[in-house]
Design a protein around this motif. Structure first.
Motif, mmCIF file in Angstrom:
data_model
loop_
_atom_site.group_PDB
_atom_site.id
_atom_site.type_symbol
_atom_site.label_atom_id
_atom_site.label_comp_id
_atom_site.label_asym_id
_atom_site.label_seq_id
_atom_site.Cartn_x
_atom_site.Cartn_y
_atom_site.Cartn_z
ATOM 1 N N ILE A 168 0.843 -1.184 0.000
ATOM 2 C CA ILE A 168 0.000 0.000 0.000
ATOM 3 C C ILE A 168 0.881 1.236 0.000
ATOM 4 C CG2 ILE A 168 -1.784 1.273 1.221
ATOM 5 C CD1 ILE A 168 -2.696 -1.365 0.054
ATOM 6 N N TYR A 169 0.649 2.124 -0.953
ATOM 7 C CA TYR A 169 1.401 3.368 -1.040
ATOM 8 C C TYR A 169 0.566 4.484 -0.439
ATOM 9 C CZ TYR A 169 4.641 1.055 -4.157
ATOM 10 O OH TYR A 169 5.572 0.216 -4.685
ATOM 11 N N ILE A 170 1.098 5.160 0.568
ATOM 12 C CA ILE A 170 0.368 6.236 1.216
ATOM 13 C C ILE A 170 1.212 7.489 1.222
ATOM 14 C CG2 ILE A 170 -1.004 4.722 2.676
ATOM 15 C CD1 ILE A 170 0.884 5.254 4.941
ATOM 16 N N ASP A 171 0.530 8.613 1.301
ATOM 17 C CA ASP A 171 1.212 9.903 1.296
ATOM 18 C C ASP A 171 0.404 10.852 2.152
ATOM 19 O OD1 ASP A 171 2.396 12.306 0.788
ATOM 20 O OD2 ASP A 171 2.659 11.944 -1.359
ATOM 21 N N ASN A 172 0.967 11.347 3.236
ATOM 22 C CA ASN A 172 0.224 12.231 4.134
ATOM 23 C C ASN A 172 0.826 13.621 4.192
ATOM 24 O OD1 ASN A 172 2.561 11.653 5.473
ATOM 25 N ND2 ASN A 172 1.596 11.227 7.447
ATOM 26 N N LYS B 208 -0.653 6.404 -5.273
ATOM 27 C CA LYS B 208 -0.332 7.407 -4.276
ATOM 28 C C LYS B 208 -0.547 8.798 -4.859
ATOM 29 C CE LYS B 208 4.658 7.209 -5.188
ATOM 30 N NZ LYS B 208 5.990 7.007 -4.579
ATOM 31 N N GLN B 209 -0.410 9.811 -4.037
ATOM 32 C CA GLN B 209 -0.748 11.170 -4.441
ATOM 33 C C GLN B 209 0.033 11.627 -5.669
ATOM 34 O OE1 GLN B 209 -0.188 14.139 -1.413
ATOM 35 N NE2 GLN B 209 -0.257 15.788 -2.892
ATOM 36 N N TRP C 257 -5.000 9.922 4.247
ATOM 37 C CA TRP C 257 -3.739 9.425 3.711
ATOM 38 C C TRP C 257 -3.686 9.522 2.197
ATOM 39 C CZ3 TRP C 257 -0.240 8.497 7.355
ATOM 40 C CH2 TRP C 257 -0.700 8.253 8.640
ATOM 41 N N HIS C 258 -4.726 10.069 1.614
ATOM 42 C CA HIS C 258 -4.776 10.237 0.168
ATOM 43 C C HIS C 258 -4.598 8.914 -0.560
ATOM 44 C CE1 HIS C 258 -4.709 14.523 0.840
ATOM 45 N NE2 HIS C 258 -3.784 14.285 1.725
ATOM 46 N N LEU C 259 -5.211 7.871 -0.008
ATOM 47 C CA LEU C 259 -5.181 6.561 -0.637
ATOM 48 C C LEU C 259 -6.339 6.487 -1.608
ATOM 49 C CD1 LEU C 259 -3.875 3.738 -0.659
ATOM 50 C CD2 LEU C 259 -5.549 3.059 1.045
ATOM 51 N N THR C 260 -6.073 6.224 -2.868
ATOM 52 C CA THR C 260 -7.118 6.214 -3.878
ATOM 53 C C THR C 260 -7.192 4.861 -4.542
ATOM 54 O OG1 THR C 260 -5.579 7.048 -5.525
ATOM 55 C CG2 THR C 260 -6.922 8.663 -4.366
ATOM 56 N N LEU C 261 -8.363 4.561 -5.069
ATOM 57 C CA LEU C 261 -8.598 3.291 -5.733
ATOM 58 C C LEU C 261 -9.009 3.557 -7.162
ATOM 59 C CD1 LEU C 261 -10.692 1.626 -2.928
ATOM 60 C CD2 LEU C 261 -8.249 1.418 -3.332
#
Length: 242
Positions: free
Chosen positions: A9-13, A64-65, A234-238
């Protein structure tokens, strides 16, 4: 999904949440992922990071973002090139048509003049600024040298400080700044990203950019935030895969 499947999982906060969600809730229930019925147009402008394997109609790509922003920038550039308009104008068009390239093209080529009028994308000023050495600001009504006067595409003149305050206030009020128009009550000229970047401070620029990014995700039928409670922080998008 089997519990033994490996998921990266790629996350960006890095971006603050300007929409007011609970920043302390970071639980994400990946078993509750929902599908998007609309099929995705073919587009090679994004990088696939991870596919969550499940039933054939429930395959997703997690982005990710930075991937979403790259995809957004490529979409804007594509529309600007095809329609021979600035990227700022292309952004106004895409925002209005919920980031659907096909809808933008359909409306534009059917009646360009009508679209320009409705969205305030004037190709020439609707008023002429006087040739006087000093021009009256349409907000504070003081006189200023011509080089201290700015305007949107319509030509209505405003001093730099008044126009900057007008735009900054709108940005700080929320995402409505993305559809900001000329301060003149009788005018519908769009105040686009070029004008924003020209006048406001870095803090407001970052907020405006974040609103634009969130608009791309939330108004685009092909992209979904993760439905897990609080996970959008966390700006996690699908993104549905094809």
């Amino acid at each position: 999904m089997d519990s033994g499947d490996e998921i990266n999982i790629y996350i960006d906060n890095e971006v603050n949440d300007y929409y007011g969600e609970d920043a302390n809730n970071t639980d994400c229930n990946y078993d509750s992922l929902i599908t998007e019925e609309d099929s995705m147009d073919s587009d090679d402008s994004y990088t696939e990071k991870t596919r969550l394997e499940g039933p054939k109609d429930q395959n997703y790509t997690v982005l990710k973002q930075s991937d979403i922003r790259e995809r957004q920038e490529n979409t804007i550039a594509e529309v600007a090139t095809i329609l021979s308009v600035s990227e700022a104008a292309a952004t106004v068009l895409l925002r209005h048509y919920n980031w659907s390239v096909s809808k933008v093209h359909e409306a534009w080529f059917a009646d360009e003049d009508r679209v320009r009028k409705n969205l305030g994308l004037f190709d020439k000023p609707i008023i002429e600024i006087p040739c006087d050495s000093e021009i009256m600001c349409g907000i504070c009504f003081d006189l200023f040298p011509r080089d201290e006067i700015v305007s949107a595409a319509c030509g209505h003149p405003y001093c730099i400080e008044c126009f900057r305050y007008y735009i900054s206030t709108s940005i700080n009020d929320g995402p409505g700044c993305l559809i900001l128009r000329c301060p003149d009550m009788t005018c519908c000229a769009a105040i686009d990203g070029d004008m924003v970047n020209k006048l406001v401070l870095d803090e407001e620029k970052n907020k405006y950019s974040t609103y634009l990014y969130r608009s791309y995700v939330e108004e685009n039928k092909k992209i979904k935030w993760c439905p897990g409670p609080g996970c959008n922080r966390w700006h996690l998008t699908l993104l549905q895969s094809t």
